[in-house]
Design an enzyme around this catalytic site. Structure first.
Site, mmCIF file in Angstrom:
data_model
loop_
_atom_site.group_PDB
_atom_site.id
_atom_site.type_symbol
_atom_site.label_atom_id
_atom_site.label_comp_id
_atom_site.label_asym_id
_atom_site.label_seq_id
_atom_site.Cartn_x
_atom_site.Cartn_y
_atom_site.Cartn_z
ATOM 1 N N ASP A 140 0.793 -1.225 0.000
ATOM 2 C CA ASP A 140 0.000 0.000 0.000
ATOM 3 C C ASP A 140 0.827 1.277 0.000
ATOM 4 O O ASP A 140 0.278 2.367 0.114
ATOM 5 C CB ASP A 140 -0.943 0.013 1.205
ATOM 6 N N GLN A 141 2.150 1.178 -0.105
ATOM 7 C CA GLN A 141 2.925 2.407 -0.087
ATOM 8 C C GLN A 141 2.749 3.148 -1.409
ATOM 9 O O GLN A 141 2.593 2.535 -2.468
ATOM 10 C CB GLN A 141 4.396 2.134 0.195
ATOM 11 N N TRP A 153 19.286 7.225 -27.493
ATOM 12 C CA TRP A 153 19.379 6.791 -28.882
ATOM 13 C C TRP A 153 18.035 6.309 -29.427
ATOM 14 O O TRP A 153 17.584 6.726 -30.488
ATOM 15 C CB TRP A 153 20.431 5.690 -28.999
ATOM 16 N N GLU A 193 19.507 12.809 -29.614
ATOM 17 C CA GLU A 193 20.535 12.282 -30.514
ATOM 18 C C GLU A 193 19.979 12.167 -31.946
ATOM 19 O O GLU A 193 19.467 11.121 -32.309
ATOM 20 C CB GLU A 193 21.029 10.922 -30.011
ATOM 21 N N TYR A 194 20.075 13.261 -32.799
ATOM 22 C CA TYR A 194 20.790 14.520 -32.569
ATOM 23 C C TYR A 194 20.005 15.642 -33.223
ATOM 24 O O TYR A 194 19.421 15.435 -34.292
ATOM 25 C CB TYR A 194 22.186 14.465 -33.199
ATOM 26 N N THR A 204 31.872 11.526 -25.284
ATOM 27 C CA THR A 204 33.199 11.300 -25.869
ATOM 28 C C THR A 204 33.565 9.819 -25.849
ATOM 29 O O THR A 204 34.563 9.401 -25.250
ATOM 30 C CB THR A 204 34.246 12.144 -25.132
#
Length: 624
Positions: free
Chosen positions: A328-329, A357, A398-399, A465
């Site tokens: 129940d959280q 991507w 991208e991109y 990179t």
């Protein structure tokens, strides 16, 4: 995050395989925390411990899920029949069921035993299952008409929400909280104090002083009342506060950023969870986490994987704080685990990353109405269920105005248009960042978009990179996928970290807004006879999840480095040839990053590191 190819965007989906009907198994132990219930066999007091009902979401495949209820007789006499009732929110429903008759009236669902499975002996249990759809969780359960909380006496209501806390006496390491009392028909026993969503104390009064905090750090507090039988009421409103002092140098890596990506699909085949950040020692060494990914669809930010993001139930041994999720959280999954992580490591900030991507195709449509796009992203990131988990947004397009998995023609200004809209909506107190191309070639992807102009609205760029070269060029030549600098024989000029950083600086991007990217994996070829770079190949080397790619934690022992070139390592073992970063090459790259005045470094992604986090440690040590 890839500059040229999709492999790091593979999505490991959990697709359920069903073979026939599920059958009842006596003595079945449920995988979730019991969804407790009572059944009226005698007096209400005797009924409180006579039976329990447990709900488990056994699998989720996006458009639907498989649910299971388990009834256990915890009493001393047999049950002759059983009926479970529960509520689902609008949009969630049962579509088919087995081993029970399931009906509904609106959002109220009722399941009754069949003729052959109504009797449950003392100590025994049985289950029935169903296929459902929608994101909701069951609530308001009753078993044979009695309350679903085994500790609840019928007629005893939970307490009200306390007042929103106020703060006072704020110091470098402590803050005092005060709140107005909750009410309850049988009396309030105490209050749970929540910091960043995790319980840190239980007190009997309406004040609490939290000590041992970090200077110059943001915290969010709320409180929740408990009545005399430990029923908890709703959580109060939250209050945010920043401790005094602090100067940036107290974070790992000094004033440099050490960010890593955590992928939501990693909880499946990779079995990598937020707790691994703790057990590996990573959490103490990083400053930021990018949670990947949310999707971009229909001009909006949308949920990427609802099950992994906020629905998956964690057992105690999997959980950051050693406490299991309950049925129940209000929040489970990775989001709740990140909340617990931030409670233990309050220096960490978390951003929600959208795109990547596979999911970048929606950005072009989204930036046609940038204000509406920004509003949708803000509404999702700041959803009250998890607003305290996130400190901002990361956009991984991208991109822009270039080609990735698909080609975009939005124009050079699109990235700045998006950045400006996001900053206007998220304001100065939230982080707004972007992962961007590292293509520093003449007329390449950096030249295709106004990254210099957009930098005015972004806090920083994660410059990807890595993935410069790989086995998508099946016959080679072999080349390091993450060269720091150029070298004789490099297959493509401009495909180095140094070229990318230099070009971005030349376009007006401040050095402190650039993070150097480190891949926690290698790229490789097979059919290679030449040990040095530049050899021919016959195809991609075999990998655990995908050909041509493998985690560092695997390569360090299966194909150890045999040389270095252009600031990164390579390895030739048998007929396979790999390139990847090691702790030593990462150390050299961090020295270079500092010499360039960069803001720090980031990594893709955590699960590729060793169990003791040696690559994250190398980044952290190198940035100091």
């Amino acid at each position: 995050m890839s500059t040229d190819t999709p492999p790091r965007r593979s999505r490991f989906r959990w697709i359920p395989l069903r073979s026939g009907r599920s059958k009842v198994i006596a003595g079945l132990t449920a995988l979730a925390v019991p969804f407790a219930a009572m059944v009226g066999l005698a007096t209400p007091a005797a009924a409180a411990t006579s039976a329990t009902a447990t709900f488990t979401k056994k699998s989720d495949w996006g458009s639907g899920f498989e649910g299971q209820w388990t009834v256990k007789n915890t009493g001393t006499t047999a049950l002759s029949s059983w009926t479970i009732e529960w509520d689902y929110p609008a949009g969630t429903r049962v579509n088919s069921a087995w081993d029970a008759t399931v009906t509904n009236s609106g959002n109220r669902w009722t399941a009754k035993n069949l003729g052959w499975n109504g009797n449950i002996a003392p100590g025994a249990s049985l289950s029935f299952g169903f296929n459902g759809s929608g994101p909701g969780a069951p609530s308001g359960c009753k078993l044979n008409g009695a309350s679903c909380d085994g500790s609840t006496v019928p007629g005893d209501n939970p307490p009200s929400a306390p007042g929103t806390p106020t703060t006072s006496d704020v110091t470098n390491t402590s803050v005092k909280l005060s709140w107005s009392a909750a009410t309850d028909d049988k009396g309030v026993k105490n209050y749970d104090v929540l910091r960043n969503g995790a319980k840190i104390a239980t007190v009997t009064g309406t004040t609490y002083t939290n000590t041992g905090l970090t200077a110059g750090t943001d915290y969010t507090y709320a409180v929740q009342a408990r009545d005399t039988i430990d029923q908890t009421g709703p959580v109060s409103g939250s209050v945010s506060v920043r401790t005094t002092g602090g100067g940036g140098g107290e974070e790992p890596g000094g004033d440099k950023i050490n960010l890593g990506y955590f992928t939501n699909w990693g909880v499946y085949g990779r079995n990598y969870h937020v707790k691994n950040l703790v057990t590996s020692g990573t959490a103490a060494k990083i400053t930021h986490i990018n949670y990947a990914f949310g999707n971009v669809q229909g001009g909006k930010c949308t949920i990427g994987d609802s099950y992994a993001d906020y629905d998956k139930a964690y057992t105690a041994d999997q959980s950051v704080d050693g406490k299991a999720d309950t049925w129940d959280q209000p929040l489970r999954g990775n989001f709740n685990q990140l909340r617990k992580l931030k409670a233990q490591y309050p220096h960490i900030k978390v951003l929600w990353s959208f795109g990547g991507w596979t999911w970048s195709g929606g950005f072009g449509q989204a930036v046609q109405n940038p204000a509406a796009f920004a509003q949708s992203c803000y509404d999702l990131v700041e959803d009250p269920r998890w607003a305290d988990v996130f400190d901002g947004i990361d956009l991984d397009w991208e991109y822009p105005n270039a080609c990735g998995l698909t080609c975009d023609t939005s124009g050079p200004a699109a990235i700045k248009t998006m950045a400006d809209a996001m900053r206007a909506k998220f304001g100065p107190n939230n982080l707004v960042t972007a992962a961007i191309t590292a293509d520093g070639s003449s007329g390449g992807k950096i030249d295709a978009a106004d990254y210099g102009g957009a930098a005015q609205s972004f806090d920083w760029y994660n410059v990807m990179t890595y993935d410069f070269f790989g086995a998508w060029a099946a016959k080679g030549p072999t080349a390091p996928h993450s060269p720091l600098t150029s070298y004789t024989g490099i297959p493509q000029q401009g495909f180095t970290s140094a070229d990318a950083i230099a070009k971005l600086k030349a376009k007006g991007v401040p050095a402190k807004k650039l993070l150097l990217g480190i891949g926690f994996y290698g790229r490789g070829w097979t059919g290679v006879t030449q040990a040095a770079p530049g050899g021919t190949a016959t195809g991609a080397a075999p990998g655990t999840y995908e050909a041509g790619i493998e985690d560092y934690k695997v390569l360090k022992s299966t194909c150890p480095a045999t040389g270095t070139i252009a600031g990164t390592a390579y390895a030739h073992c048998g007929t396979n040839w790999w390139s990847y970063d090691t702790p030593a090459t990462i150390g050299s790259k961090m020295t270079w990053a500092k010499s360039q005045g960069l803001g720090g470094a980031f990594s893709w992604e955590f699960s590729g590191d060793t169990t003791n986090g040696e690559l994250v440690s190398a980044i952290s040590n190198g940035l100091k």
